[in-house]
Design a protein around this motif. Structure first.
Motif, PDB file in Angstrom:
ATOM      1  N   VAL A  29     -16.537 -24.200 -22.176  1.00 15.75           N
ATOM      2  CA  VAL A  29     -16.744 -23.606 -23.292  1.00 15.75           C
ATOM      3  C   VAL A  29     -17.471 -23.990 -24.529  1.00 15.75           C
ATOM      4  CG1 VAL A  29     -15.480 -21.787 -24.879  1.00 15.75           C
ATOM      5  CG2 VAL A  29     -14.578 -22.081 -22.529  1.00 15.75           C
ATOM      6  N   PHE A  30     -18.373 -23.335 -25.010  1.00 22.80           N
ATOM      7  CA  PHE A  30     -19.376 -24.007 -26.074  1.00 22.80           C
ATOM      8  C   PHE A  30     -18.855 -22.825 -27.246  1.00 22.80           C
ATOM      9  CE2 PHE A  30     -21.570 -25.057 -22.441  1.00 22.80           C
ATOM     10  CZ  PHE A  30     -21.824 -26.531 -22.758  1.00 22.80           C
ATOM     11  N   PHE A  31     -18.570 -23.529 -28.382  1.00 17.96           N
ATOM     12  CA  PHE A  31     -18.168 -22.852 -29.671  1.00 17.96           C
ATOM     13  C   PHE A  31     -19.048 -22.653 -30.806  1.00 17.96           C
ATOM     14  CE2 PHE A  31     -14.762 -25.363 -27.701  1.00 17.96           C
ATOM     15  CZ  PHE A  31     -13.877 -24.477 -27.290  1.00 17.96           C
ATOM     16  N   GLN A  32     -19.735 -21.585 -31.108  1.00 18.81           N
ATOM     17  CA  GLN A  32     -20.469 -21.350 -32.313  1.00 18.81           C
ATOM     18  C   GLN A  32     -19.538 -20.676 -33.470  1.00 18.81           C
ATOM     19  OE1 GLN A  32     -23.044 -22.500 -30.711  1.00 18.81           O
ATOM     20  NE2 GLN A  32     -22.000 -22.258 -28.779  1.00 18.81           N
ATOM     21  N   LEU A  33     -19.966 -21.091 -34.627  1.00 14.42           N
ATOM     22  CA  LEU A  33     -19.185 -20.615 -35.927  1.00 14.42           C
ATOM     23  C   LEU A  33     -20.244 -19.819 -36.754  1.00 14.42           C
ATOM     24  CD1 LEU A  33     -16.843 -23.437 -36.734  1.00 14.42           C
ATOM     25  CD2 LEU A  33     -16.357 -21.444 -35.499  1.00 14.42           C
ATOM     26  N   PHE A  34     -19.847 -18.868 -37.413  1.00 20.93           N
ATOM     27  CA  PHE A  34     -20.583 -17.880 -38.325  1.00 20.93           C
ATOM     28  C   PHE A  34     -19.718 -17.516 -39.388  1.00 20.93           C
ATOM     29  CE2 PHE A  34     -22.060 -17.397 -33.911  1.00 20.93           C
ATOM     30  CZ  PHE A  34     -23.459 -17.489 -34.162  1.00 20.93           C
ATOM     31  N   GLU A  35     -20.280 -17.212 -40.623  1.00 24.60           N
ATOM     32  CA  GLU A  35     -19.563 -16.752 -41.778  1.00 24.60           C
ATOM     33  C   GLU A  35     -19.138 -15.073 -41.642  1.00 24.60           C
ATOM     34  OE1 GLU A  35     -21.693 -17.823 -45.296  1.00 24.60           O
ATOM     35  OE2 GLU A  35     -21.474 -20.121 -44.780  1.00 24.60           O
ATOM     36  N   LYS A  36     -20.065 -14.498 -41.047  1.00 26.80           N
ATOM     37  CA  LYS A  36     -19.632 -13.166 -41.041  1.00 26.80           C
ATOM     38  C   LYS A  36     -19.632 -12.677 -39.777  1.00 26.80           C
ATOM     39  CE  LYS A  36     -22.528 -12.417 -45.338  1.00 26.80           C
ATOM     40  NZ  LYS A  36     -23.623 -12.112 -45.949  1.00 26.80           N
ATOM     41  N   GLU A  37     -18.920 -11.471 -39.418  1.00 22.32           N
ATOM     42  CA  GLU A  37     -18.712 -10.999 -38.202  1.00 22.32           C
ATOM     43  C   GLU A  37     -19.904 -10.391 -37.541  1.00 22.32           C
ATOM     44  OE1 GLU A  37     -15.913  -7.728 -35.647  1.00 22.32           O
ATOM     45  OE2 GLU A  37     -15.766  -7.717 -38.064  1.00 22.32           O
ATOM     46  N   TRP A  67     -16.097 -16.607 -37.994  1.00 18.66           N
ATOM     47  CA  TRP A  67     -16.125 -15.994 -36.869  1.00 18.66           C
ATOM     48  C   TRP A  67     -16.633 -17.002 -35.739  1.00 18.66           C
ATOM     49  CZ3 TRP A  67     -14.148 -11.464 -35.840  1.00 18.66           C
ATOM     50  CH2 TRP A  67     -13.527 -10.545 -36.917  1.00 18.66           C
ATOM     51  N   ASP A  68     -15.827 -17.023 -34.670  1.00 16.74           N
ATOM     52  CA  ASP A  68     -16.047 -17.554 -33.425  1.00 16.74           C
ATOM     53  C   ASP A  68     -16.738 -16.955 -32.546  1.00 16.74           C
ATOM     54  OD1 ASP A  68     -14.417 -19.674 -34.552  1.00 16.74           O
ATOM     55  OD2 ASP A  68     -12.970 -19.761 -33.177  1.00 16.74           O
ATOM     56  N   VAL A  69     -17.653 -17.580 -31.767  1.00 16.67           N
ATOM     57  CA  VAL A  69     -18.633 -17.063 -30.581  1.00 16.67           C
ATOM     58  C   VAL A  69     -18.279 -18.177 -29.512  1.00 16.67           C
ATOM     59  CG1 VAL A  69     -20.504 -16.216 -29.505  1.00 16.67           C
ATOM     60  CG2 VAL A  69     -20.012 -15.735 -31.716  1.00 16.67           C
ATOM     61  N   GLY A  98     -25.676 -19.323 -37.797  1.00 15.68           N
ATOM     62  CA  GLY A  98     -24.478 -19.848 -37.248  1.00 15.68           C
ATOM     63  C   GLY A  98     -24.672 -21.209 -36.863  1.00 15.68           C
ATOM     64  N   TYR A  99     -23.846 -21.882 -36.370  1.00 14.09           N
ATOM     65  CA  TYR A  99     -23.870 -23.440 -35.647  1.00 14.09           C
ATOM     66  C   TYR A  99     -23.135 -23.733 -34.664  1.00 14.09           C
ATOM     67  CZ  TYR A  99     -20.060 -24.574 -38.582  1.00 14.09           C
ATOM     68  OH  TYR A  99     -18.915 -24.680 -39.271  1.00 14.09           O
ATOM     69  N   ASN A 100     -23.484 -24.458 -33.922  1.00  9.79           N
ATOM     70  CA  ASN A 100     -22.755 -24.943 -32.640  1.00  9.79           C
ATOM     71  C   ASN A 100     -21.461 -25.808 -33.199  1.00  9.79           C
ATOM     72  OD1 ASN A 100     -22.146 -27.207 -30.608  1.00  9.79           O
ATOM     73  ND2 ASN A 100     -22.575 -25.616 -29.501  1.00  9.79           N
TER      74      ASN A 100
END
Length: 107
Positions: A29-37, A67-69, A98-100
């Motif tokens: 599982v690779f996690f990406q993060l974002f400030e907005k949905e 927010w996580d993807v 976003g970023y990893n």
């Protein structure tokens, strides 16, 4: 088996020492993060269009307003393959601001 002395190498070393068989395919599982949905949903939509078989999950992070993807790839947890996949996700996440944020194995 020895790994480079960086974060990915350290995680693989810890997994190997814990008895995880790194010679077989795992769900990584690779996690990406974002400030907005909306940004997270945009990446989710992009991946579902480009790689329809990939498991992609969007959810709120434990940190407020993040927010996580989570992108699950079935692969050998090989150092080079993981670093290449992380770089690819980093490029895609950047398109949506976003970023990893690392990776892990579902055990």
């Amino acid at each position: 088996m020895t790994f480079p002395n960086d974060e990915t190498g350290q995680v693989l070393t810890e997994m190997q020492n814990a008895g995880i068989d790194l010679s077989i395919i795992h769900s990584v599982v690779f996690f990406q993060l974002f400030e907005k949905e909306e940004q997270a949903r945009a990446m989710e939509s992009y991946l579902k269009q480009k790689v329809p078989d990939m498991q992609v999950k969007v959810h709120p992070d434990q940190t407020p307003n993040v927010w996580d993807v989570d992108c699950t790839v079935n692969m050998l947890p090989d150092y080079d393959a993981i670093t290449a996949q992380e770089a690819q996700f980093e490029q895609i996440a950047a398109k949506f601001d976003g970023y990893n944020d690392g990776w892990g194995i579902e055990v």
